[in-house]
Design an enzyme around this catalytic site. Structure first.
Site, PDB file in Angstrom:
ATOM      1  CD  GLU A  29     -10.400 -29.083  21.668  1.00 47.59           C
ATOM      2  OE1 GLU A  29      -9.753 -29.978  22.246  1.00 47.59           O
ATOM      3  OE2 GLU A  29     -10.453 -28.737  20.515  1.00 47.59           O
ATOM      4  CE1 TYR A  57      -5.400 -28.601  22.323  1.00 46.06           C
ATOM      5  CE2 TYR A  57      -7.258 -29.332  23.989  1.00 46.06           C
ATOM      6  CZ  TYR A  57      -6.468 -29.030  22.791  1.00 46.06           C
ATOM      7  OH  TYR A  57      -7.225 -29.646  21.935  1.00 46.06           O
ATOM      8  CG  ASP A  88      -3.181 -31.837  22.082  1.00 42.44           C
ATOM      9  OD1 ASP A  88      -2.269 -31.773  21.339  1.00 42.44           O
ATOM     10  OD2 ASP A  88      -4.294 -32.505  21.806  1.00 42.44           O
ATOM     11  CB  CYS A 145       2.558 -37.588  14.052  1.00 42.11           C
ATOM     12  SG  CYS A 145       4.417 -37.742  14.581  1.00 42.11           S
TER      13      CYS A 145
HETATM   14  S1  SF4 Z   1       7.366 -37.414   9.065  1.00 43.22           S
HETATM   15 FE1  SF4 Z   1       6.490 -38.992  10.571  1.00 43.22          FE
HETATM   16  S2  SF4 Z   1       7.612 -38.688  12.554  1.00 43.22           S
HETATM   17 FE2  SF4 Z   1       7.671 -36.941  11.120  1.00 43.22          FE
HETATM   18  S3  SF4 Z   1       5.680 -35.718  11.895  1.00 43.22           S
HETATM   19 FE3  SF4 Z   1       4.861 -36.856   9.983  1.00 43.22          FE
HETATM   20  S4  SF4 Z   1       4.138 -38.656  11.009  1.00 43.22           S
HETATM   21 FE4  SF4 Z   1       5.429 -37.628  12.317  1.00 43.22          FE
END
Ligand code: SF4
Length: 360
Positions: A41, A124, A142, A196
Site C-alpha cells: 500500500e 486509508y 482512497d 470505473c
Molecule cells: S456503472 Fe459506470 S459509472 Fe457507475 S460505478 Fe460502474 S463503471 Fe462507474
C-alpha cells in the site's frame, strides 16, 4: 449519518461476486500479512501497480520482515527505493518498523487506531491493513473509492473536502460485510482502478454496479466526482552540473529537511545559467572547467512544484568544495540513491564515467 443512499445497499453482494470471478492476481494478495499489505500500500501511493511489482519483489527479497526493515542502513533502504520517488515513504516505513520493534515486541499491531498511530500511515492505509490482514470491519477509502461512491450515489460533494470524505467513509462502513471486509475494500479499489476509470469513459458495461448506478443512468460520469480546482504548480529553474574528474563524478547530499531530503544529487544552483555564468559557478566550487561535453535540458514534476533544469556535463580539475563528494561509476550505480528527478543527468554521468578497470 446523512441521508443514506439506497443504491449502496445493493453494492456489497454484486461487488464481491464480481471480485470473486476475476480479481487480479497480485503478489501481496497471495500471503496478505500485515507487513506485505502495508509495504504494497505504501509503494502503491503515487505509483502504478505495474511499476511497483518489481520493486515489491526486490524489497521483500532483501528486507523480508519488520525486523530486517528496522535494522537496515538508510542508504541501503533508499537504494532499494530509488526510482519510486517520494522517499519519505521509505523513511517512514523504517520509522514505523522501529516503533513496532520497540513498542510492540516486533509484532505488527492489529487494531485500526494503533496502526493509524504509526509513522507514515494515514486513514486509508490503516483501513487497508486492518481489514485485509486482520479482518477488521473498517473502510479503506482512497481516490478510487471516492470516485466510485460519488458516481454510484450521484453525490455532488467535493471529494477533496474532508467532510465529504468522512460522509463517504461512513457509508462504506455501513455496508462493509462483517465476514469479508478486506475483500470488500479491495474489490471497491479494484473497481475504481480497472472499471470505473479516472480518466476517460468508465467501462459501465463490465461493472457490477451498473443496474443501480446514478452516473451511469444519468450519463454524469464525466462530471463526477466533483473536485475543486488545484492551485497551479510553482515552476523553479535550475542549473545542474555533471562534474567529471579523475576521481569520478561529483555528488552532494541534500539537506535533511524538505523535498528529497537527505538524498544525493548532482550539484545545482537556482536559475538557468548560460555557459559563462556556469563556468563562474564551477570556479566558485574551487574547480577549473577543462572541457564542456554536453548541454542537457530536463523537466521533473513534483506534486506542487516543477523543476525546469538545464544541465552541463563537463570535465574539471581540482577537488573542489567540501560539500562535493566524488564517486565512481559503481558507487553511482549501487551505493548512492539519486532521485529520479536527476535521471537524465545520472545517465549522462554513467555514459561518461569509465567502467571498473577501464582506462580513464
Ligand atoms: S456503472 Fe459506470 S459509472 Fe457507475 S460505478 Fe460502474 S463503471 Fe462507474
Amino acid at each position: 449519518m446523512d441521508q443514506f443512499p439506497q443504491q449502496l445497499y445493493r453494492l456489497s453482494e454484486a461487488l464481491l461476486a464480481w471480485y470473486d470471478a476475476g480479481a487480479r492476481v497480485l503478489p501481496w494478495r497471495d500471503d496478505p500479512t500485515a507487513y506485505h499489505v502495508w509495504l504494497s500500500e505504501i509503494m502503491l501511493q503515487q505509483t502504478r501497480v505495474s511499476a511497483v511489482l518489481p520493486y515489491y519483489e526486490r524489497f521483500l527479497a532483501v528486507l523480508p520482515d519488520v525486523a530486517a526493515l528496522a535494522a537496515v542502513e538508510e542508504d541501503r533502504l533508499l537504494k532499494l527505493w530509488e526510482g519510486l520517488g517520494y522517499y519519505n515513504r521509505a523513511r517512514n516505513l523504517q520509522k514505523a518498523a522501529r516503533r513496532i520493534m520497540e513498542d510492540y515486541g516486533g509484532v505488527f499491531p492489529g487494531d485500526y487506531e494503533t496502526i493509524l498511530s504509526l509513522p507514515g500511515i494515514g486513514e486509508y492505509t490503516a483501513g487497508a491493513v486492518a481489514s485485509i490482514a486482520f479482518g477488521r470491519a473498517v473502510p479503506a477509502v482512497d481516490g478510487n473509492v471516492l470516485r466510485v461512491i460519488s458516481r454510484i450515489t450521484g453525490d455532488e460533494g467535493d471529494v477533496l473536502d474532508g467532510a465529504v470524505k468522512r460522509r463517504f467513509s461512513a457509508w462504506v462502513q455501513a455496508i462493509l460485510p462483517a465476514d469479508r471486509p478486506g475483500d470488500f475494500n479491495q474489490a471497491l479499489m479494484e473497481l475504481g482502478a480497472m472499471v470505473c476509470l479516472p480518466n476517460g469513459a468508465p467501462k459501465c458495461a463490465q461493472c457490477p454496479a451498473r443496474p443501480f448506478c446514478t452516473a451511469c443512468r444519468e450519463d454524469t460520469w464525466n462530471v463526477l466526482p466533483v473536485k475543486r480546482k488545484k492551485t497551479p504548480r510553482r515552476i523553479e529553474e535550475k542549473t545542474v552540473f555533471v562534474l567529471l574528474s579523475s576521481q569520478g563524478v561529483a555528488l552532494r547530499r541534500r539537506t535533511a529537511k524538505g523535498l528529497l531530503a537527505g538524498l544525493w544529487e548532482f550539484p545545482n544552483v537556482d536559475g538557468a545559467l548560460d555557459e559563462p555564468a556556469a563556468a563562474q559557478q564551477v570556479q566558485r566550487w574551487g574547480l577549473v572547467p577543462m572541457e564542456w561535453l554536453e548541454q542537457l535540458e530536463a523537466k521533473h514534476i513534483f506534486s506542487h512544484v516543477e523543476w525546469h533544469m538545464r544541465g552541463y556535463v563537463l570535465r574539471v580539475r581540482g577537488r573542489g568544495a567540501a560539500e562535493l563528494c566524488w564517486t565512481d561509476r559503481s558507487g553511482l550505480e549501487t551505493e548512492r540513491a539519486v532521485p529520479a528527478a536527476f535521471a537524465k543527468f545520472r545517465a549522462a554521468a554513467q555514459n561518461a564515467l569509465p567502467e571498473q578497470g577501464e582506462e580513464t
